[in-house]
Design a protein around this motif. Structure first.
Motif, short mmCIF file in Angstrom:
data_model
loop_
_atom_site.label_atom_id
_atom_site.label_comp_id
_atom_site.label_asym_id
_atom_site.label_seq_id
_atom_site.Cartn_x
_atom_site.Cartn_y
_atom_site.Cartn_z
N ALA A 194 0.80 -1.22 0.00
CA ALA A 194 0.00 0.00 0.00
C ALA A 194 0.83 1.27 0.00
O ALA A 194 0.45 2.27 -0.61
N ARG A 195 1.97 1.23 0.70
CA ARG A 195 2.75 2.45 0.86
C ARG A 195 4.20 2.33 0.41
O ARG A 195 4.97 3.27 0.57
N GLY A 196 4.59 1.21 -0.14
CA GLY A 196 5.94 1.06 -0.66
C GLY A 196 7.04 1.04 0.38
O GLY A 196 8.21 1.28 0.07
N VAL A 197 6.70 0.73 1.63
CA VAL A 197 7.72 0.64 2.68
C VAL A 197 8.63 -0.55 2.37
O VAL A 197 8.14 -1.66 2.12
N PRO A 198 9.96 -0.36 2.36
CA PRO A 198 10.85 -1.46 2.00
C PRO A 198 10.70 -2.67 2.93
O PRO A 198 10.35 -2.53 4.10
N PRO B 217 14.31 2.81 12.01
CA PRO B 217 13.05 3.32 12.56
C PRO B 217 12.21 2.23 13.22
O PRO B 217 12.33 1.04 12.89
N THR B 218 11.33 2.64 14.12
CA THR B 218 10.39 1.71 14.74
C THR B 218 8.97 2.26 14.75
O THR B 218 8.07 1.62 15.30
N THR B 219 8.74 3.43 14.15
CA THR B 219 7.40 4.04 14.16
C THR B 219 6.93 4.36 12.74
O THR B 219 7.73 4.61 11.83
N LEU B 220 5.62 4.38 12.58
CA LEU B 220 5.03 4.71 11.28
C LEU B 220 5.39 6.11 10.84
O LEU B 220 5.62 6.36 9.65
N ALA B 221 5.43 7.05 11.78
CA ALA B 221 5.73 8.43 11.43
C ALA B 221 7.08 8.56 10.75
O ALA B 221 7.26 9.41 9.86
N GLU B 222 8.02 7.72 11.13
CA GLU B 222 9.37 7.79 10.56
C GLU B 222 9.41 7.36 9.10
O GLU B 222 10.39 7.62 8.40
N VAL B 223 8.37 6.69 8.64
CA VAL B 223 8.30 6.32 7.22
C VAL B 223 7.19 7.09 6.51
O VAL B 223 6.77 6.73 5.41
N GLY B 224 6.71 8.15 7.15
CA GLY B 224 5.75 9.04 6.51
C GLY B 224 4.31 8.59 6.55
O GLY B 224 3.49 9.05 5.75
N ILE B 225 3.96 7.70 7.49
CA ILE B 225 2.59 7.23 7.61
C ILE B 225 1.96 7.84 8.86
O ILE B 225 2.48 7.66 9.98
N ALA B 226 0.86 8.55 8.68
CA ALA B 226 0.19 9.22 9.80
C ALA B 226 -0.76 8.26 10.51
O ALA B 226 -1.27 7.30 9.92
N ALA B 227 -1.04 8.56 11.77
CA ALA B 227 -1.95 7.74 12.56
C ALA B 227 -3.33 7.65 11.92
O ALA B 227 -4.03 6.63 12.03
N GLU C 36 -4.07 7.19 8.98
CA GLU C 36 -4.11 6.21 7.90
C GLU C 36 -4.31 4.78 8.40
O GLU C 36 -4.54 3.87 7.60
N ILE C 37 -4.21 4.58 9.70
CA ILE C 37 -4.25 3.23 10.25
C ILE C 37 -5.53 2.47 9.90
O ILE C 37 -5.45 1.31 9.44
N PRO C 38 -6.72 3.05 10.05
CA PRO C 38 -7.92 2.27 9.71
C PRO C 38 -7.94 1.80 8.26
O PRO C 38 -8.34 0.65 7.98
#
Length: 381
Positions: free
Chosen positions: A280-284, A334-344, A346-348
């Motif tokens: 969905a977001r291209g996170v490696p 990183p260990t958080t979504l924010a560090e890869v540009g995903i906001a809270a 967007e979770i649902p």
């Protein structure tokens, strides 16, 4: 998956040593070989060494495979395989190149030449490989991995429909590379963040199986050894990237990290959520494990805290998830979504992408709904 059956992959050899010596025997029976890699690796020293080892047998190159093996890139590689008449593919790169080569070979075998046909090869993530004692198809792969994701040891492969934001899975026994070459020099030029995060992917393979609902002695043994070796090798590589012993140990450890799967021991929600974040977001690949593994261990603690205590002992920490977060942070990852540009917020929407299948469905603590997935994702904020 069943722990009453141990399935060996259809892989003939794993060679440890320099590409210059290890690769020629793997193409001795061929006259036409294709090199599949990426733009970033095409001008590397290890690519030059690979070309030299292949010599006049190298008839074509594909160097445009992107992260998560997009359908379009896989189709382009399959078309080049057909037009070049390649009998073998040398896949030089990380998980995306190796998985892309697997699916491209599968497309050639199946006569899949367009997007619809390629997507039609996708199966459930719970599907097992077909029997591998049939006639060997052509072409097969020889893998030279440049990361620690361990894709080269598995018969399954992920590929992505970028338009739909969906990651799919192809499974066929002969998709596993015919041979693997573990050359410590092959990971010397890999960027530190990519290499170390792919090492956390290997940690993910081992840790989820050590804490699985249904385990097996073989899986426990290789997973424990993998995690122990990675706990030492990855921080050493962080401090001393040129350390050949640490690089060689990390390669051996990532090989061990996936072997528990052949005993039928399933991974869980960390891998499954990683597929969602990647598609969905291209996170490696490796970064998805940095985010999801500690969070999933935290969520699972009520049902497998005793098993997680061994992870805490190996990595050092009061609990499995705390030890993992500290270890990952210590590698500068990183260990958080924010560090890869995903906001809270967007979770649902991300959680709603779960289709109800494995490996989230094989998580030790049952995941029953998108709301449970969202709860895990919230632990990454």
């Amino acid at each position: 998956m069943s722990t009453s059956i141990h399935r060996w992959p259809a892989q003939q050899r794993v060679r440890t040593g320099r590409v210059a010596e290890a690769l020629p025997p793997e193409v001795a029976d061929c006259t036409r070989v294709l090199l599949a890699t990426t733009r970033s690796l095409a001008k590397s020293d290890i690519a030059a060494a690979t070309r030299q080892a292949l010599g006049a047998k190298l008839v074509a190159e594909h160097a445009t495979m992107r992260a998560h093996s997009p359908v379009e890139d896989v189709l382009a590689l399959a078309a080049l395989l057909r037009s070049s008449g390649a009998e073998r593919v040398v896949a030089l790169g990380g998980g995306s190149v190796i998985d892309g080569a697997k699916v491209a070979c599968r497309a050639v075998w199946a006569g899949a030449a367009d997007k619809a046909a390629l997507i039609g090869l996708a199966v459930s993530r719970g599907a097992e490989t077909d029997a591998w004692d049939a006639t060997e198809p052509v072409p097969r792969i020889v893998a030279v991995p440049t990361t620690l994701s361990a894709a080269e040891f598995a018969p399954h492969a992920g590929y992505t429909d970028l338009e739909a934001g969906r990651k799919m899975r192809a499974v066929q026994a002969s998709q596993v590379p015919r041979a693997v070459i573990l050359d410590p020099a092959a990971i010397l030029e890999t960027p530190a963040k990519l290499l170390l995060s792919s090492g956390i992917r290997a940690v993910d393979h081992a840790a989820e199986r050590l804490c699985a609902q249904e385990r097996a002695p073989f899986s426990d043994a290789v997973s424990h050894q993998a995690l122990t070796m990675l706990a030492g090798a990855l921080p050493t590589i962080k401090r001393d990237p040129d350390n050949p012993a640490a690089r060689a140990a990390a390669q051996q450890a990532m090989w061990l990290s996936v072997m528990g799967g052949w005993s039928g021991v399933a991974v869980g929600a960390s891998h499954g959520i990683g597929y969602i974040l990647g598609g969905a977001r291209g996170v490696p690949h490796g970064i998805t494990s940095c985010l999801s593994l500690p969070a999933v261990m935290q969520w699972n603690a009520p049902v497998n805290g005793e098993a997680q205590a061994e992870i805490a002992r190996i990595l050092g920490g009061p609990s499995g998830h705390e030890a993992l977060r500290t270890f990952i942070r210590g590698l500068g990852l990183p260990t958080t979504l924010a560090e890869v540009g995903i906001a809270a917020e967007e979770i649902p929407g991300l959680a709603a992408r779960w289709d109800g299948g494995p490996p989230i469905a094989t998580n030790p603590r049952p995941v029953r709904s998108a709301a449970d997935v969202a709860e895990i994702l919230s632990l990454m904020v």
